[in-house]
Design an enzyme around this catalytic site. Structure first.
Site, mmCIF file in Angstrom:
data_model
loop_
_atom_site.group_PDB
_atom_site.id
_atom_site.type_symbol
_atom_site.label_atom_id
_atom_site.label_comp_id
_atom_site.label_asym_id
_atom_site.label_seq_id
_atom_site.Cartn_x
_atom_site.Cartn_y
_atom_site.Cartn_z
ATOM 1 N N ASN A 133 -4.248 -23.852 -26.104
ATOM 2 C CA ASN A 133 -5.218 -22.985 -26.758
ATOM 3 C C ASN A 133 -5.433 -23.560 -28.154
ATOM 4 O O ASN A 133 -4.572 -23.428 -29.020
ATOM 5 C CB ASN A 133 -4.667 -21.544 -26.827
ATOM 6 C CG ASN A 133 -5.597 -20.625 -27.600
ATOM 7 O OD1 ASN A 133 -6.689 -21.021 -27.997
ATOM 8 N ND2 ASN A 133 -5.153 -19.397 -27.830
ATOM 9 N N HIS B 170 -6.646 -12.479 -25.692
ATOM 10 C CA HIS B 170 -5.590 -13.043 -26.539
ATOM 11 C C HIS B 170 -5.236 -12.033 -27.631
ATOM 12 O O HIS B 170 -6.105 -11.318 -28.123
ATOM 13 C CB HIS B 170 -6.066 -14.359 -27.159
ATOM 14 C CG HIS B 170 -4.937 -15.117 -27.815
ATOM 15 N ND1 HIS B 170 -4.490 -14.803 -29.075
ATOM 16 C CD2 HIS B 170 -4.164 -16.133 -27.364
ATOM 17 C CE1 HIS B 170 -3.473 -15.606 -29.370
ATOM 18 N NE2 HIS B 170 -3.260 -16.419 -28.362
ATOM 19 N N GLU C 142 -4.760 -12.353 -30.662
ATOM 20 C CA GLU C 142 -5.549 -12.520 -31.904
ATOM 21 C C GLU C 142 -6.911 -11.861 -31.752
ATOM 22 O O GLU C 142 -7.469 -11.333 -32.714
ATOM 23 C CB GLU C 142 -5.676 -14.022 -32.235
ATOM 24 C CG GLU C 142 -4.349 -14.579 -32.755
ATOM 25 C CD GLU C 142 -4.090 -16.040 -32.454
ATOM 26 O OE1 GLU C 142 -5.040 -16.766 -32.091
ATOM 27 O OE2 GLU C 142 -2.919 -16.461 -32.570
ATOM 28 N N GLU D 150 2.581 -13.540 -23.861
ATOM 29 C CA GLU D 150 2.752 -14.086 -25.206
ATOM 30 C C GLU D 150 3.266 -12.994 -26.150
ATOM 31 O O GLU D 150 2.478 -12.195 -26.673
ATOM 32 C CB GLU D 150 1.410 -14.595 -25.743
ATOM 33 C CG GLU D 150 0.783 -15.683 -24.895
ATOM 34 C CD GLU D 150 -0.184 -16.541 -25.695
ATOM 35 O OE1 GLU D 150 -0.002 -17.762 -25.679
ATOM 36 O OE2 GLU D 150 -1.093 -15.996 -26.353
ATOM 37 N N SER E 17 5.004 -20.320 -29.574
ATOM 38 C CA SER E 17 5.819 -21.373 -30.185
ATOM 39 C C SER E 17 6.480 -22.316 -29.181
ATOM 40 O O SER E 17 7.583 -22.804 -29.420
ATOM 41 C CB SER E 17 6.863 -20.778 -31.135
ATOM 42 O OG SER E 17 6.236 -20.089 -32.197
HETATM 43 P P1 13P Z 1 1.681 -21.055 -30.763
HETATM 44 O O1 13P Z 1 2.104 -21.980 -29.655
HETATM 45 O O2 13P Z 1 1.060 -21.761 -31.934
HETATM 46 O O3 13P Z 1 2.782 -20.117 -31.145
HETATM 47 O O4 13P Z 1 0.504 -20.160 -30.172
HETATM 48 C C1 13P Z 1 0.686 -19.514 -28.961
HETATM 49 C C2 13P Z 1 -0.605 -18.954 -28.536
HETATM 50 O O5 13P Z 1 -1.107 -18.004 -29.131
HETATM 51 C C3 13P Z 1 -1.288 -19.570 -27.398
HETATM 52 O O6 13P Z 1 -2.349 -18.800 -26.972
#
Ligand code: 13P
Length: 248
Positions: free
Chosen positions: A9, A94, A96, A166, A212
């Protein structure tokens, strides 16, 4: 046996020309016979990315789409706009997008239904906050997200879905869930799908871990019984992504 699926992503990173440079760098590193590899790039780079991955094993995904067919929805992208250029996957819900762009379980559900209607494979995201984990309500919370996301989705559609677990506290923080924590929730997600549908459907769904993931943590995570790959943020923008894809 479920085929692994490892997706990057890219979030809001890389211009179209930087996209070509990064794809050319990663192309040889992510070649794999064993896993599906997906790059989810910003919408403005989808066409360029599709061109750049021609002849490789890399599929292209979008990071979002709208649930209407067309019309007065300024700034949005319709599902057939994605399929018409050859996009195969779309990330839906997601954390976010839930946090900064007011996505809810209900809009996620509408988008999942629409994605399937158009033959797109949704990567449906779920995951708890740190407070929810500390309060011991992780599984209840994630089950609720999944139950609503899959409302009115048929078993045939559900079994080709990808779900990304996630935990929000692990995203971009460098804090990876332990393999036990990740496996516990991914197993609960599969059980939830079995409850909604049946065991055969649950056995088909691919469940990723995200948060992560690095080359160091990928092998342990991806070898768990219910973890079928990863949705990778930061590390998908680096050569490390090749090591994550070829984690064995
Ligand atoms: P990171 O791998 O940067 O923690 O992000 C995870 C993520 O949000 C993938 O969609």
């Amino acid at each position: 046996m479920r085929r692994k699926i490892i997706a990057g992503n890219w979030k809001m990173n890389k211009t179209p020309s930087e996209t070509v440079t990064l794809i050319n760098e990663l192309k040889p590193l992510v070649a794999s016979e064993e896993a599906d590899v997906v790059f989810c790039v910003p919408a403005i780079s989808l066409t360029t990315a599709l061109e750049a991955v021609k002849g490789t094993n890399i599929a292209i995904g979008a990071q979002n789409m709208y649930y209407e067919e067309s019309g007065a929805y300024t700034g949005e992208i319709a599902p057939n706009m994605l399929t018409s250029i050859g996009v195969k996957y779309v990330i839906i819900g997601h954390s976010e997008r839930r946090e900064y762009f007011a996505e809810t379980n209900e809009t996620v559900n509408k988008k999942v239904i629409k994605a399937f209607e158009h033959g797109l494979i949704p990567i449906v995201c779920c995951g708890e906050t740190l407070t929810q984990r500390e309060q011991g309500i992780t599984i209840d919370f994630v089950r609720q997200q999944i139950k609503i996301a899959f409302l009115n989705v048929t078993p045939d559609q559900a079994k080709i879905a990808v779900i990304a677990y996630e935990p929000i506290w692990a995203i971009g923080t460098g804090k990876v869930a332990t393999t036990e924590q990740a496996e516990e929730v991914c197993k609960a997600i599969r059980e939830c799908i079995a409850e909604i549908y049946d065991d055969a459907t649950a056995a088909g769904v691919r469940i990723q871990y995200g948060g992560s993931v690095t080359a160091a943590s990928a092998a342990d995570l991806f070898s768990q019984a219910n973890i079928d790959g990863g949705l990778v943020g930061g590390a998908s923008l680096k050569a490390d992504f090749g090591k994550i894809v070829n984690y064995k």
